[in-house]
Scaffold this motif. Sequence first.
Motif, PDB file in Angstrom:
ATOM      1  N   GLY A   7       0.826  -1.205   0.000  1.00 14.48           N
ATOM      2  CA  GLY A   7       0.000   0.000   0.000  1.00 14.48           C
ATOM      3  C   GLY A   7       0.861   1.256   0.000  1.00 14.48           C
ATOM      4  O   GLY A   7       0.623   2.191  -0.789  1.00 14.48           O
ATOM      5  N   VAL A  58      -4.576  -6.544  -1.425  1.00 14.47           N
ATOM      6  CA  VAL A  58      -3.700  -5.686  -2.251  1.00 14.47           C
ATOM      7  C   VAL A  58      -4.236  -5.654  -3.685  1.00 14.47           C
ATOM      8  O   VAL A  58      -4.310  -4.601  -4.322  1.00 14.47           O
ATOM      9  CB  VAL A  58      -2.243  -6.208  -2.217  1.00 14.47           C
ATOM     10  CG1 VAL A  58      -1.354  -5.423  -3.165  1.00 14.47           C
ATOM     11  CG2 VAL A  58      -1.701  -6.169  -0.798  1.00 14.47           C
ATOM     12  N   TYR A  83      -7.563  -3.766  -3.732  1.00 10.41           N
ATOM     13  CA  TYR A  83      -7.308  -2.321  -3.652  1.00 10.41           C
ATOM     14  C   TYR A  83      -6.846  -1.797  -5.026  1.00 10.41           C
ATOM     15  O   TYR A  83      -7.383  -0.800  -5.532  1.00 10.41           O
ATOM     16  CB  TYR A  83      -6.241  -2.028  -2.585  1.00 10.41           C
ATOM     17  CG  TYR A  83      -5.856  -0.566  -2.540  1.00 10.41           C
ATOM     18  CD1 TYR A  83      -6.729   0.385  -1.996  1.00 10.41           C
ATOM     19  CD2 TYR A  83      -4.632  -0.125  -3.055  1.00 10.41           C
ATOM     20  CE1 TYR A  83      -6.386   1.727  -1.973  1.00 10.41           C
ATOM     21  CE2 TYR A  83      -4.286   1.214  -3.031  1.00 10.41           C
ATOM     22  CZ  TYR A  83      -5.162   2.142  -2.490  1.00 10.41           C
ATOM     23  OH  TYR A  83      -4.829   3.467  -2.476  1.00 10.41           O
TER      24      TYR A  83
END
Length: 239
Positions: A67, A122, A125
Motif C-alpha cells: 500500500g 492488495v 485495492y
Amino acid sequence: MRLDYLSIFPAYFDVLDISLLGKAAVNGLVEMHAHDLRDWTHDRHRTVDDTPCGGGAGMVMKPNPWGEAFDDIIGTEPDLSVHVMFPTPSGAPFTQSAAQELSSVERIVFCCGRYEGIDHRVIDYARSMWTAHEVSLGDYVLNGGEVAALAITEAVVRLVPGFMGNPGSLAEESFSAGQEGMLEYPLFTRPVSWRGFDVPEVLMSGHHGRIAKWRRDESARLTRERRPDLGDFGSGIRH
Ligand code: ADE
C-alpha cells in the motif's frame, strides 16, 4: 511508456539494461524502474510476510508495504490508465493479444509476489484504483513473479511502435495475424548443406508461390501436432 517493478529482489531487473530492451530505454521509448518492496517496511527486520490467516503452509505477503509503495510510486488517485500486473499461476493466461493491448498504454506496474502469494486485499485495492490484471505465464509454478514480469515486459515492449528496426518481422511470427493464428514455420539460412542436413529444396527454388504454400503447410502441420488447442488447420493436404 513507464514500467515499474515492485519486488523483494529488484536485482532481477538489472537485465533490463541489456539487449534491445536496454536500447529502447536509452532511446527514451520506455522508462523502467525497479523498487525494493522492503523500502516500505518500518521494522528492524524489514518484514514483508506473515503467516496465512486460516492456517496452512508457508507465508503470505503483508498488505502494508504494498500500500505504501503504491502511494509513493503510483499515487493515491484512481486512474484507469495505470495498469497494475500481478503475475501468479492462478491468473488468466497471458497471451499475444494481451501483450498487443498493453503495448499502447502509458504506465504498467508489476507487483512481484514471493512465498505463497500476496494478501488478496492488495489486488482488490489495486482493482478499485487502477486497471489490475492477475496473469499467468503458463501451467507451471515459478518461485516468484519476477521472471514472469520480465517475460511480459519483453513481450509488450517489443510491440511498442518504434521498438523493432524491421516491423515486418512482427507480422509473420507465431500467434500474429500474419500467421493466421498458427505457429511459425521452420527457418533456414546458408550453407545449403550442413552436417548432412539440407535446406528444403523448395526454399532455394525462387518460386514464391511454392515457398508460400510450403510455409503455410508446415505451419499448419506444426500447429496440429503441437497446439491442437489453437484451432483446426485441416489435414494439411491441399489440392
Ligand atoms: N508466479 C509463479 N508462477 C507463475 C506463473 N506460472 N505465471 C506467472 N507468475 C507466476
